[in-house]
Design a protein around this motif. Structure first.
Motif, short mmCIF file in Angstrom:
data_model
loop_
_atom_site.label_atom_id
_atom_site.label_comp_id
_atom_site.label_asym_id
_atom_site.label_seq_id
_atom_site.Cartn_x
_atom_site.Cartn_y
_atom_site.Cartn_z
N CYS A 1 -1.24 84.48 77.40
CA CYS A 1 -0.67 83.45 76.52
C CYS A 1 -1.45 82.17 76.73
CB CYS A 1 0.80 83.24 76.84
SG CYS A 1 1.55 81.85 75.94
N MET A 2 -1.97 81.60 75.63
CA MET A 2 -2.75 80.38 75.72
C MET A 2 -1.92 79.13 75.39
SD MET A 2 -5.15 81.06 72.37
CE MET A 2 -6.39 79.90 72.87
N LYS A 3 -0.60 79.29 75.24
CA LYS A 3 0.32 78.16 74.96
C LYS A 3 -0.06 77.45 73.68
CE LYS A 3 1.71 79.01 79.24
NZ LYS A 3 0.70 79.99 79.61
N CYS A 4 -0.44 78.21 72.66
CA CYS A 4 -0.90 77.61 71.40
C CYS A 4 0.24 77.12 70.53
CB CYS A 4 -1.76 78.61 70.63
SG CYS A 4 -0.83 80.00 69.92
N GLY A 5 1.46 77.63 70.77
CA GLY A 5 2.61 77.20 70.00
C GLY A 5 2.87 77.97 68.72
N ALA A 6 2.02 78.95 68.41
CA ALA A 6 2.17 79.66 67.13
C ALA A 6 3.50 80.38 67.03
CB ALA A 6 1.01 80.64 66.94
N CYS A 7 3.88 81.10 68.09
CA CYS A 7 5.13 81.87 68.01
C CYS A 7 6.35 80.96 68.09
CB CYS A 7 5.15 82.95 69.10
SG CYS A 7 5.22 82.35 70.80
N VAL A 8 6.29 79.95 68.96
CA VAL A 8 7.44 79.06 69.14
C VAL A 8 7.69 78.25 67.87
CG1 VAL A 8 8.34 77.09 70.44
CG2 VAL A 8 7.15 78.94 71.64
N LYS A 9 6.64 77.65 67.32
CA LYS A 9 6.79 76.81 66.14
C LYS A 9 6.92 77.62 64.86
CE LYS A 9 4.81 72.58 67.91
NZ LYS A 9 4.04 71.36 67.59
N GLY A 10 6.42 78.84 64.87
CA GLY A 10 6.44 79.64 63.66
C GLY A 10 7.69 80.48 63.48
N CYS A 11 8.51 80.64 64.52
CA CYS A 11 9.68 81.50 64.44
C CYS A 11 10.76 80.86 63.56
CB CYS A 11 10.25 81.77 65.82
SG CYS A 11 11.76 82.77 65.78
#
Length: 275
Positions: free
Chosen positions: A231-241
């Motif tokens: 996990c590179m902590k990019c935020g895609a899953c957190v912000k995209g959910c």
């Protein structure tokens, strides 16, 4: 530049939360429309898109954008970036950072592109909402940022008209590059969360969107609560959910996020560009 000399303008980016892509698209759109050139997109955010790359030539202008992670180009993307073949294409490296600092990211991206065979003629550092936060750089790039992007685009077009293609473009930064920023609390204690991964709460309906959004392909295809890869902590899953079901509960991560928001939400940083 001859009026009859046609080029192809590429919007190329790695943009897990879409902020980098917004600036890259604006710049490439402006260049293409100004000269009535063909425009193509090369979004290499997702894993499948990085199985190859376009064959660039001296007839291309490539606006290539990357987010800034810990003051540098994301380390997990370095190998792929170094595999690109510039073929003498003109290039505009662009970095997006979350209102803390872009440090050596722009000069590093410029150097990678030059080593790949691109000719960098301009470069810019813009601000986007931080991948960890909805507060830090909230809503950016915003309208004011886009106005500056338009000014930058106009100056790139002016340079292309003048046919002045000296390279590499001069940009701020240190060589050798500084180490990646090491998170620490305000007392100086190091915060370690490199191997921490997002958790999933009971609101998850297993829609699978996070699986599609993960740029490393690390979320299990059958069970989105499992993150089996890095996990590179990019935020895609957190912000995209859409259900807000993804989150981090790592104490060091949350401490760092809080410190970033307290220390860097203000003052507002402004974009910088170089030609």
């Amino acid at each position: 530049m001859s009026d009859t000399e046609k080029k192809t303008v590429w919007a190329a980016c790695f943009s897990p939360t879409g902020t980098t892509k917004k600036i890259v698209n604006a710049l490439s759109d402006q260049i293409a429309k100004t000269f009535d050139w063909e425009q193509k997109n090369f979004d290499f955010t997702l894993l499948d898109a990085r199985t190859g790359s376009p064959s660039f030539t001296s007839n291309d202008v490539v606006v290539l954008g990357m987010p800034v992670y810990a003051g540098r180009v994301p380390n997990l993307m370095g190998s792929y970036l170094r595999s690109l073949v510039g073929g003498g294409a003109l290039a505009v490296p662009v970095v997006l950072y979350g209102n803390r600092a872009y440090e050596d990211s722009l000069i590093e991206l410029r150097d990678i592109l030059e080593e790949d065979g691109f000719c960098t003629i301009a470069g810019g550092a813009f601000i986007g909402e931080h991948s960890f936060s909805h507060i830090l750089g909230a809503g950016r790039p915003d309208a004011a940022d886009m106005e500056i992007a338009a000014q930058f685009g106009a100056e790139i077009c002016g340079k292309l008209r003048r046919d002045t293609q000296e390279h590499p473009v001069s940009v701020p930064g240190c060589t050798p590059y500084r180490n990646y920023h090491q998170p620490a609390d305000q007392q100086g204690n190091r915060l370690v969360f490199l191997k921490d991964k997002p958790k999933t709460n009971e609101d998850c309906n297993k829609c699978g969107l996070c699986i599609k959004l993960c740029p490393l392909g690390s979320i299990d295809k059958d069970d989105p609560s499992l993150v089996s890869g890095p996990c590179m902590k990019c935020g895609a899953c957190v912000k995209g959910c859409p259900k807000k079901a993804k989150y981090y509960d790592s104490v060091p991560f949350l401490r760092h996020k809080q410190d970033l928001e307290e220390l860097y939400t203000n003052p507002r940083k402004e974009p910088e560009y170089y030609l």
